[in-house]
Scaffold this motif. Structure first.
Motif, PDB file in Angstrom:
ATOM      1  N   ILE A 117       0.823  -1.199   0.000  1.00 16.67           N
ATOM      2  CA  ILE A 117       0.000   0.000   0.000  1.00 16.67           C
ATOM      3  C   ILE A 117       0.864   1.257   0.000  1.00 16.67           C
ATOM      4  N   LYS A 118       1.958   1.227   0.733  1.00 19.69           N
ATOM      5  CA  LYS A 118       2.783   2.425   0.907  1.00 19.69           C
ATOM      6  C   LYS A 118       3.822   2.617  -0.200  1.00 19.69           C
ATOM      7  N   PHE A 119       4.065   1.581  -1.007  1.00 18.01           N
ATOM      8  CA  PHE A 119       5.113   1.684  -2.022  1.00 18.01           C
ATOM      9  C   PHE A 119       4.798   2.816  -3.000  1.00 18.01           C
ATOM     10  N   ARG A 120       5.772   3.700  -3.180  1.00 14.35           N
ATOM     11  CA  ARG A 120       5.612   4.877  -4.052  1.00 14.35           C
ATOM     12  C   ARG A 120       4.339   5.654  -3.706  1.00 14.35           C
ATOM     13  N   SER A 121       4.126   5.789  -2.395  1.00 15.47           N
ATOM     14  CA  SER A 121       2.975   6.564  -1.885  1.00 15.47           C
ATOM     15  C   SER A 121       1.640   6.037  -2.395  1.00 15.47           C
ATOM     16  N   GLY A 122       1.576   4.724  -2.650  1.00 22.22           N
ATOM     17  CA  GLY A 122       0.315   4.100  -3.052  1.00 22.22           C
ATOM     18  C   GLY A 122      -0.031   4.247  -4.514  1.00 22.22           C
ATOM     19  N   LYS A 123       0.847   4.833  -5.311  1.00 21.17           N
ATOM     20  CA  LYS A 123       0.535   5.072  -6.719  1.00 21.17           C
ATOM     21  C   LYS A 123       1.106   4.019  -7.656  1.00 21.17           C
ATOM     22  N   SER A 124       1.934   3.130  -7.147  1.00 22.08           N
ATOM     23  CA  SER A 124       2.592   2.154  -8.018  1.00 22.08           C
ATOM     24  C   SER A 124       1.684   0.965  -8.321  1.00 22.08           C
ATOM     25  N   LEU A 125       1.818   0.451  -9.538  1.00 26.40           N
ATOM     26  CA  LEU A 125       1.085  -0.752  -9.949  1.00 26.40           C
ATOM     27  C   LEU A 125       2.000  -1.968  -9.939  1.00 26.40           C
ATOM     28  N   ARG A 126       3.223  -1.801  -9.446  1.00 31.71           N
ATOM     29  CA  ARG A 126       4.201  -2.872  -9.560  1.00 31.71           C
ATOM     30  C   ARG A 126       4.113  -3.976  -8.503  1.00 31.71           C
ATOM     31  N   PRO A 127       3.809  -3.694  -7.221  1.00 25.47           N
ATOM     32  CA  PRO A 127       3.780  -4.795  -6.246  1.00 25.47           C
ATOM     33  C   PRO A 127       2.833  -5.930  -6.673  1.00 25.47           C
ATOM     34  N   PHE A 128       3.380  -7.130  -6.744  1.00 24.77           N
ATOM     35  CA  PHE A 128       2.634  -8.324  -7.142  1.00 24.77           C
ATOM     36  C   PHE A 128       1.936  -8.122  -8.485  1.00 24.77           C
ATOM     37  N   GLY A 129       2.605  -7.415  -9.382  1.00 27.40           N
ATOM     38  CA  GLY A 129       2.043  -7.155 -10.702  1.00 27.40           C
ATOM     39  C   GLY A 129       2.274  -8.310 -11.655  1.00 27.40           C
ATOM     40  N   ARG A 130       1.240  -8.581 -12.458  1.00 28.97           N
ATOM     41  CA  ARG A 130       1.326  -9.680 -13.420  1.00 28.97           C
ATOM     42  C   ARG A 130       1.647  -9.136 -14.817  1.00 28.97           C
ATOM     43  N   LEU A 131       2.673  -9.712 -15.458  1.00 31.40           N
ATOM     44  CA  LEU A 131       2.991  -9.377 -16.843  1.00 31.40           C
ATOM     45  C   LEU A 131       1.941  -9.984 -17.764  1.00 31.40           C
ATOM     46  N   TRP A 132       1.896  -9.483 -19.015  1.00 32.97           N
ATOM     47  CA  TRP A 132       0.906 -10.053 -19.935  1.00 32.97           C
ATOM     48  C   TRP A 132       1.539 -10.367 -21.276  1.00 32.97           C
ATOM     49  N   TRP A 133       0.901 -11.305 -21.987  1.00 34.63           N
ATOM     50  CA  TRP A 133       1.470 -11.878 -23.211  1.00 34.63           C
ATOM     51  C   TRP A 133       1.726 -10.858 -24.303  1.00 34.63           C
ATOM     52  N   ASP A 134       0.846  -9.873 -24.445  1.00 35.03           N
ATOM     53  CA  ASP A 134       0.973  -8.952 -25.576  1.00 35.03           C
ATOM     54  C   ASP A 134       1.748  -7.684 -25.226  1.00 35.03           C
ATOM     55  N   GLU A 135       2.468  -7.704 -24.109  1.00 36.11           N
ATOM     56  CA  GLU A 135       3.217  -6.534 -23.673  1.00 36.11           C
ATOM     57  C   GLU A 135       4.720  -6.717 -23.887  1.00 36.11           C
ATOM     58  N   THR A 136       5.390  -5.609 -24.097  1.00 35.92           N
ATOM     59  CA  THR A 136       6.849  -5.638 -24.013  1.00 35.92           C
ATOM     60  C   THR A 136       7.216  -5.487 -22.539  1.00 35.92           C
ATOM     61  N   VAL A 137       8.304  -6.121 -22.137  1.00 35.13           N
ATOM     62  CA  VAL A 137       8.728  -6.050 -20.736  1.00 35.13           C
ATOM     63  C   VAL A 137       9.669  -4.861 -20.591  1.00 35.13           C
ATOM     64  N   PRO A 138       9.342  -3.897 -19.717  1.00 36.24           N
ATOM     65  CA  PRO A 138      10.122  -2.659 -19.668  1.00 36.24           C
ATOM     66  C   PRO A 138      11.560  -2.834 -19.240  1.00 36.24           C
ATOM     67  N   THR A 139      11.821  -3.776 -18.342  1.00 32.38           N
ATOM     68  CA  THR A 139      13.191  -3.979 -17.887  1.00 32.38           C
ATOM     69  C   THR A 139      13.326  -5.373 -17.293  1.00 32.38           C
ATOM     70  N   VAL A 140      14.544  -5.892 -17.310  1.00 32.30           N
ATOM     71  CA  VAL A 140      14.842  -7.172 -16.660  1.00 32.30           C
ATOM     72  C   VAL A 140      15.577  -6.842 -15.374  1.00 32.30           C
ATOM     73  N   VAL A 141      14.973  -7.170 -14.256  1.00 37.87           N
ATOM     74  CA  VAL A 141      15.519  -6.769 -12.963  1.00 37.87           C
ATOM     75  C   VAL A 141      16.513  -7.799 -12.443  1.00 37.87           C
ATOM     76  N   THR A 142      17.297  -7.386 -11.459  1.00 38.30           N
ATOM     77  CA  THR A 142      18.317  -8.274 -10.885  1.00 38.30           C
ATOM     78  C   THR A 142      17.775  -9.120  -9.749  1.00 38.30           C
ATOM     79  N   SER A 143      16.570  -8.830  -9.302  1.00 35.56           N
ATOM     80  CA  SER A 143      15.983  -9.566  -8.182  1.00 35.56           C
ATOM     81  C   SER A 143      14.550  -9.949  -8.524  1.00 35.56           C
ATOM     82  N   ALA A 144      14.221 -11.214  -8.313  1.00 36.02           N
ATOM     83  CA  ALA A 144      12.862 -11.686  -8.617  1.00 36.02           C
ATOM     84  C   ALA A 144      11.953 -11.436  -7.416  1.00 36.02           C
TER      85      ALA A 144
END
Length: 281
Positions: A154-181
């Protein structure tokens, strides 16, 4: 002397430009999306331990045909004429194993495009697109006694982020490959499976051929992939710098070289796997 060296260096840098003609209207091919890269890989679970397995289906896309080529087919002679260790099998196709609480959370994230922690019970989206706990819904708790929706999400990026537990989708490009899963702060969930992307899936997004085998504990393998320069980019840069060093230039005012269309590696501009080996969707 030092000033002269600096001036010489500045002059050389000014003469070394990687660019394109802004007046020209570039013709771009369709971007590679997640489905293009990983849709041929077998299903694995959160607790997948085996990091060597067999392919279960044939490649479905041109990218998959290319990424499965052998070391020799890719003109990679870093091991001489020898076959690399494990070549011909699928390696590193295992995810970071989530703890029990996170696994329960991930299983409850809908298998839908754009899904994330905001879709969990007890969360609402308030003004300015800020996520917050819904006061009209009692907090839901997991078997461990910990809340289904943790405070940090809830608090991550003041509640504005869509990234926590976010699901990728088939028709999307992946913005970045992170170093930690880490699903707490990264959108790294598989579109149709209750887990994070595997090391191999991340490696494919970075352009690593399947014959590359990563080394070390699984967390270190994610770091090796995430910290790497994407392999196709590294090959293109190396190829260009090599030709520049050899001064293969016709003396005109044009660019020193233009990479061939569909550049993969020196001397090879397309996958050599027969087209009839592509599996039907």
């Amino acid at each position: 002397m030092r000033s002269e060296n600096m001036l010489t260096s500045l002059f050389l840098l000014q003469q070394s430009v990687v660019a394109y003609d802004e007046i020209q209207n570039p013709t771009l091919k369709n971007a590679l999306v997640l489905e293009d890269a990983i849709s041929d890989l077998p299903k694995v679970g959160n607790d997948q331990a085996d990091d060597v397995m067999e392919y279960l289906v044939k490649p479905k896309t041109e990218f998959q045909r290319y990424i499965r080529l052998s070391r020799k087919e890719m003109l990679d002679y870093s091991f001489g004429d020898k076959t690399g260790p494990g070549e011909g099998t699928l390696m590193d196709h295992c995810p970071l194993r989530l703890n029990k609480d996170d696994y329960e959370r991930v299983k409850r994230i809908p298998f839908e495009k754009g899904a994330n922690f905001r879709d969990l019970e007890g969360v609402r989206v308030g003004p300015n697109n800020v996520a917050e706990f819904d006061p009209e819904i009692p907090r839901v708790y997991l078997e461990s006694g910990n809340p289904l929706v943790p405070e940090y999400a809830i608090k991550f990026r003041s509640g504005k982020s869509l990234r926590p537990f976010g699901r990728l989708w088939w028709d999307e490009t992946v913005p970045t490959v992170v170093t930690s899963a880490n699903p707490h702060s990264q959108r790294i969930l598989h579109p149709s499976q209750a887990r994070v992307l595997t090391v191999r899936e991340n490696a494919r997004l970075q352009g690593f051929p399947d014959y590359y085998r990563l080394d070390g504990p699984i967390k270190e393998r994610y770091m090796q992939v995430g910290n790497a320069v994407a392999v196709p980019v590294a090959r293109a840069l190396g190829y260009s710098l090599g030709l520049a060093y050899l001064r293969k230039h016709d003396g005109s005012d044009g660019p020193m070289l233009v990479l061939p269309a569909n550049f993969f590696s020196p001397g090879q501009t397309e996958a050599v796997v027969p087209a009839d080996e592509v599996a039907e969707e």
